[in-house]
Design an enzyme around this catalytic site. Structure first.
Site, PDB file in Angstrom:
ATOM      1  N   HIS A  49       0.820  -1.214   0.000  1.00 52.05           N
ATOM      2  CA  HIS A  49       0.000   0.000   0.000  1.00 52.05           C
ATOM      3  C   HIS A  49       0.856   1.267   0.000  1.00 52.05           C
ATOM      4  O   HIS A  49       1.962   1.279   0.548  1.00 52.05           O
ATOM      5  CB  HIS A  49      -0.920   0.005   1.226  1.00 52.05           C
ATOM      6  CG  HIS A  49      -2.027  -0.998   1.122  1.00 52.05           C
ATOM      7  ND1 HIS A  49      -3.033  -0.883   0.192  1.00 52.05           N
ATOM      8  CD2 HIS A  49      -2.279  -2.141   1.811  1.00 52.05           C
ATOM      9  CE1 HIS A  49      -3.867  -1.913   0.318  1.00 52.05           C
ATOM     10  NE2 HIS A  49      -3.428  -2.695   1.286  1.00 52.05           N
ATOM     11  N   ARG A 309      -8.153 -11.389   8.815  1.00 51.47           N
ATOM     12  CA  ARG A 309      -7.457 -10.201   9.333  1.00 51.47           C
ATOM     13  C   ARG A 309      -7.383 -10.268  10.861  1.00 51.47           C
ATOM     14  O   ARG A 309      -8.367 -10.643  11.498  1.00 51.47           O
ATOM     15  CB  ARG A 309      -8.221  -8.929   8.959  1.00 51.47           C
ATOM     16  CG  ARG A 309      -8.495  -8.764   7.480  1.00 51.47           C
ATOM     17  CD  ARG A 309      -9.468  -7.612   7.261  1.00 51.47           C
ATOM     18  NE  ARG A 309      -9.733  -7.366   5.846  1.00 51.47           N
ATOM     19  CZ  ARG A 309     -10.751  -7.910   5.167  1.00 51.47           C
ATOM     20  NH1 ARG A 309     -11.591  -8.734   5.764  1.00 51.47           N
ATOM     21  NH2 ARG A 309     -10.930  -7.630   3.885  1.00 51.47           N
ATOM     22  N   CYS A 435      -4.411 -25.339 -14.148  1.00 48.55           N
ATOM     23  CA  CYS A 435      -4.905 -26.640 -13.658  1.00 48.55           C
ATOM     24  C   CYS A 435      -4.735 -26.773 -12.152  1.00 48.55           C
ATOM     25  O   CYS A 435      -5.152 -27.768 -11.566  1.00 48.55           O
ATOM     26  CB  CYS A 435      -4.253 -27.796 -14.408  1.00 48.55           C
ATOM     27  SG  CYS A 435      -2.723 -28.405 -13.690  1.00 48.55           S
TER      28      CYS A 435
HETATM   29  C1  LIG Z   1      -8.207 -10.341   3.379  1.00 47.76           C
HETATM   30  C2  LIG Z   1      -6.907  -9.668   3.721  1.00 47.76           C
HETATM   31  C3  LIG Z   1      -6.311  -8.771   2.838  1.00 47.76           C
HETATM   32  C4  LIG Z   1      -5.125  -8.130   3.168  1.00 47.76           C
HETATM   33  N1  LIG Z   1      -4.491  -7.367   2.238  1.00 47.76           N
HETATM   34  C5  LIG Z   1      -3.335  -6.756   2.552  1.00 47.76           C
HETATM   35  C6  LIG Z   1      -2.639  -6.002   1.577  1.00 47.76           C
HETATM   36  O1  LIG Z   1      -3.001  -5.983   0.403  1.00 47.76           O
HETATM   37  N2  LIG Z   1      -1.532  -5.322   1.962  1.00 47.76           N
HETATM   38  C7  LIG Z   1      -1.091  -5.333   3.249  1.00 47.76           C
HETATM   39  O2  LIG Z   1      -0.133  -4.638   3.548  1.00 47.76           O
HETATM   40  N3  LIG Z   1      -1.685  -6.113   4.179  1.00 47.76           N
HETATM   41  C8  LIG Z   1      -2.775  -6.831   3.848  1.00 47.76           C
HETATM   42  N4  LIG Z   1      -3.385  -7.632   4.762  1.00 47.76           N
HETATM   43  C9  LIG Z   1      -2.775  -7.780   6.080  1.00 47.76           C
HETATM   44  C10 LIG Z   1      -1.604  -8.750   6.038  1.00 47.76           C
HETATM   45  O3  LIG Z   1      -1.938  -9.911   5.320  1.00 47.76           O
HETATM   46  C11 LIG Z   1      -1.228  -9.097   7.465  1.00 47.76           C
HETATM   47  O4  LIG Z   1      -0.963  -7.902   8.157  1.00 47.76           O
HETATM   48  C12 LIG Z   1       0.008  -9.961   7.576  1.00 47.76           C
HETATM   49  O5  LIG Z   1      -0.016 -11.046   6.700  1.00 47.76           O
HETATM   50  C13 LIG Z   1       0.107 -10.443   9.012  1.00 47.76           C
HETATM   51  O6  LIG Z   1       1.279 -11.188   9.130  1.00 47.76           O
HETATM   52  P1  LIG Z   1       1.642 -11.836  10.515  1.00 47.76           P
HETATM   53  O7  LIG Z   1       2.980 -12.420  10.369  1.00 47.76           O
HETATM   54  O8  LIG Z   1       1.432 -10.846  11.597  1.00 47.76           O
HETATM   55  O9  LIG Z   1       0.527 -12.958  10.730  1.00 47.76           O
HETATM   56  P2  LIG Z   1       0.466 -14.418  10.077  1.00 47.76           P
HETATM   57  O10 LIG Z   1       0.901 -14.430   8.687  1.00 47.76           O
HETATM   58  O11 LIG Z   1      -0.887 -14.955  10.373  1.00 47.76           O
HETATM   59  O12 LIG Z   1       1.552 -15.213  10.904  1.00 47.76           O
HETATM   60  C14 LIG Z   1       1.342 -15.575  12.247  1.00 47.76           C
HETATM   61  C15 LIG Z   1       1.974 -16.931  12.453  1.00 47.76           C
HETATM   62  O13 LIG Z   1       1.901 -17.274  13.824  1.00 47.76           O
HETATM   63  C16 LIG Z   1       1.680 -18.661  13.914  1.00 47.76           C
HETATM   64  N5  LIG Z   1       1.124 -18.950  15.227  1.00 47.76           N
HETATM   65  C17 LIG Z   1      -0.077 -18.576  15.710  1.00 47.76           C
HETATM   66  N6  LIG Z   1      -0.240 -19.046  16.957  1.00 47.76           N
HETATM   67  C18 LIG Z   1       0.885 -19.718  17.271  1.00 47.76           C
HETATM   68  C19 LIG Z   1       1.304 -20.445  18.416  1.00 47.76           C
HETATM   69  N7  LIG Z   1       0.536 -20.574  19.491  1.00 47.76           N
HETATM   70  N8  LIG Z   1       2.517 -21.031  18.391  1.00 47.76           N
HETATM   71  C20 LIG Z   1       3.326 -20.918  17.303  1.00 47.76           C
HETATM   72  N9  LIG Z   1       2.960 -20.253  16.189  1.00 47.76           N
HETATM   73  C21 LIG Z   1       1.764 -19.656  16.176  1.00 47.76           C
HETATM   74  C22 LIG Z   1       0.718 -18.933  12.773  1.00 47.76           C
HETATM   75  O14 LIG Z   1       0.705 -20.293  12.404  1.00 47.76           O
HETATM   76  C23 LIG Z   1       1.252 -18.030  11.686  1.00 47.76           C
HETATM   77  O15 LIG Z   1       2.159 -18.691  10.843  1.00 47.76           O
HETATM   78  C24 LIG Z   1      -4.543  -8.341   4.438  1.00 47.76           C
HETATM   79  C25 LIG Z   1      -5.119  -9.268   5.310  1.00 47.76           C
HETATM   80  C26 LIG Z   1      -6.265  -9.954   4.939  1.00 47.76           C
HETATM   81  C27 LIG Z   1      -6.814 -11.012   5.822  1.00 47.76           C
END
Ligand SMILES: Cc1cc2nc3c(=O)[nH]c(=O)nc-3n(C[C@H](O)[C@H](O)[C@H](O)COP(=O)(O)OP(=O)(O)OC[C@H]3O[C@@H](n4cnc5c(N)ncnc54)[C@H](O)[C@@H]3O)c2cc1C
Length: 479
Positions: A49, A309, A435
């Site tokens: 973004h 999210r 596919c």
């Molecule tokens: C529909 C949608 C559209 C989006 N579009 C955008 C976009 O276009 N641009 C943008 O900037 N952002 C976007 N976002 C936001 C973005 O995807 C997230 O902010 C980002 O992927 C979050 O990353 P994260 O590492 O915090 O979480 P995650 O990728 O969920 O990683 C968290 C990890 O923690 C692990 N975990 C959880 N609990 C435990 C536990 N107890 N023990 C060990 N491991 C654990 C999980 O398995 C996971 O692998 C979007 C989100 C959504 C849902």
């Protein structure tokens, strides 16, 4: 004993691991799944973004703008697919023109460069397939598209190369503290660390409450998508948004870095693990997107998917050291623009760890580049040279995406080893085509089993338990 334990290997945890890998710090990433980047990081809009949307003064505004720059740099260094294609936020009425102008002002206040409001003629000139109903649009030149999972994998691989450890298949089930030392409990063994960084995405509130008082609540919110075949990939040239509303940035239409068209998402409260797609959700996405781009051919849809999210009631990131439990950091509330922001947050989090007492001595000889062979994008001469060096590059496994056995074998011998068919898909694109792995899936499964010396039935589609085959149907069958 580790200096830092990071919980969660999405873009947030992997970005932090990458930054910590530059220091003489003993760090470990603990992830409940069998691979990195299998949470929300693999299922989102994949937009880098621009930063005009978050309220000025929020952490979202700060890190969105910084992350936009940072991702560009990282993708170049670490060989991750990224394109700065720009975005248009469309106005369909005079009322929305005011909204778009206000977004421009907010963007300027947030430090977003190059914002312009285009009139209808300019919009039509740049986007011939956009609706005639669009009367003006905000143009954001710094908005980009990226492969989110490849970025997280690249960061994780580089971190691992620089000495950060990854413990997969290790769900954190409890955390205790004795003196200054945290013990993180997982079925795969306990980990002791002086600092904890909670990057557990939609489960971050749960992980926080293992050892800290409740300070935020994740309100999971699902978004559903269409992914269309490459035949639709050049329908638009920019990321096409409608005006954002109280539910979020709205339904977008955008090319992907792999040449497809992505359409979505909607926004519905959900369970943290609800990745289902629904008739209502997809109908909403389909009809809403047609308002911006009326000629989308949904018959060319090759996949539907959903991502969840990690929203909170505050609509900002929560990045802080717990007041009572010193050394426990949360990087949570990572809703959009979390993907864009995570690499910039990681830089600041390292500083926060330093301020909290972590000794930060820079390593000598840090590896900060990475190269991946992508046969599909090579010239004829490059392909010939590669095949001469390694004949496995002459065997096409995924015909839709032109992925060779050489690329798959290479992915299986990189620092974070994928053990599933989708793990290979996220690294090499095998199975990403029309596919959807119908032809190459069994071949990929065989290659994984052969290279990792594991039984074929233990090679899952994705997460542990996504069984493809249970064994031979007849004893003594042909070998
Ligand atoms: C529909 C949608 C559209 C989006 N579009 C955008 C976009 O276009 N641009 C943008 O900037 N952002 C976007 N976002 C936001 C973005 O995807 C997230 O902010 C980002 O992927 C979050 O990353 P994260 O590492 O915090 O979480 P995650 O990728 O969920 O990683 C968290 C990890 O923690 C692990 N975990 C959880 N609990 C435990 C536990 N107890 N023990 C060990 N491991 C654990 C999980 O398995 C996971 O692998 C979007 C989100 C959504 C849902």
């Amino acid at each position: 004993m580790y200096d830092v334990a990071i919980i969660g290997a999405g873009i947030t945890g992997c970005s932090l691991a990458y930054e910590l890998g530059k220091y003489n710090v003993k760090a470990i990433v603990i992830e409940k799944e069998n691979d990195v980047s299998v949470g929300t990081t693999k299922a989102n809009s994949a937009i880098v973004h621009g930063g005009y949307d978050p309220e000025t003064g929020t952490l979202m505004a700060k890190y969105n703008v910084a992350g936009n720059e940072r991702i560009k740099e990282l993708c170049g260094k670490l060989d991750v697919p990224y394109k700065q294609i720009g975005a248009l936020v469309c106005a369909f009425s005079e009322e929305e023109v005011k909204h778009v102008e206000a977004l421009k002002e907010r963007g300027i206040a947030n430090g977003v460069p190059g914002l312009e409001v285009w009139d209808q003629a300019k919009v039509r000139e740049e986007e011939p397939n956009i609706s005639d109903e669009v009367v003006a649009a905000l143009y954001s030149p710094t908005t980009g598209i990226v492969s989110p999972w490849e970025l997280a994998i690249a960061l994780a691989e580089t971190a691992a190369t620089n000495g950060v450890e990854f413990m997969l298949n290790a769900e954190v089930t409890n955390i205790t503290k004795a003196g200054d030392v945290y013990t993180v409990e997982t079925p795969a063994g306990n980990v002791e660390a002086k600092y904890i960084c909670n990057a557990a995405g939609v489960y971050a509130d749960k992980v926080n409450e293992y050892v800290c008082k409740k300070s935020f609540t994740i309100l999971p919110n699902k978004g559903e998508y269409y992914l269309l075949d490459k035949s639709q990939g050049s329908l638009v040239n920019h990321v096409i948004f409608q005006c954002p509303n109280e539910k979020g940035k709205g339904v977008l239409v955008s090319p992907t870095v792999h040449g497809n068209l992505i359409v979505g998402p909607d926004s519905q409260p959900s369970a943290a693990d609800d990745l289902s797609t629904t008739t209502e959700g997809l109908n909403f996405v389909r009809t809403t997107a047609l308002k911006s781009v009326p000629t989308i051919n949904y018959r060319e849809s090759i996949r539907n998917f959903a991502g969840v999210r990690a929203r909170t009631a505050v609509h900002d990131f929560f990045i802080f050291e717990d007041k009572e439990q010193k050394g426990f950091f949360n990087i949570s509330g990572m809703a959009s623009p979390g993907l864009t922001s995570a690499p910039a947050i990681a830089v600041d989090l390292v500083k926060m760890l330093g301020e909290s007492g972590l000794e930060l001595v820079e390593k000598e000889n840090v590896v900060d580049t990475r190269k991946v062979n992508r046969f599909k994008h090579m010239s004829h001469e490059e392909r010939a040279a590669l095949i001469k060096e390694n004949p496995l590059y002459g065997k096409i496994i995924c015909r839709c995406e032109t992925v060779t056995e050489g690329e798959i074998v290479d992915a299986l011998h990189r620092p974070i080893v994928p053990t599933s068919i989708d793990g290979i898909k996220r690294r090499c694109n095998a199975g990403m085509g029309r596919c959807q792995g119908g032809f190459c899936g069994p071949r990929v499964q065989e290659i994984i089993a052969r290279e990792l010396n594991m039984p074929l039935e233990d090679v899952y589609q994705d997460r542990v338990g996504t069984v493809i085959i249970t064994g031979e149907t007849k004893e003594g069958g042909a070998k």
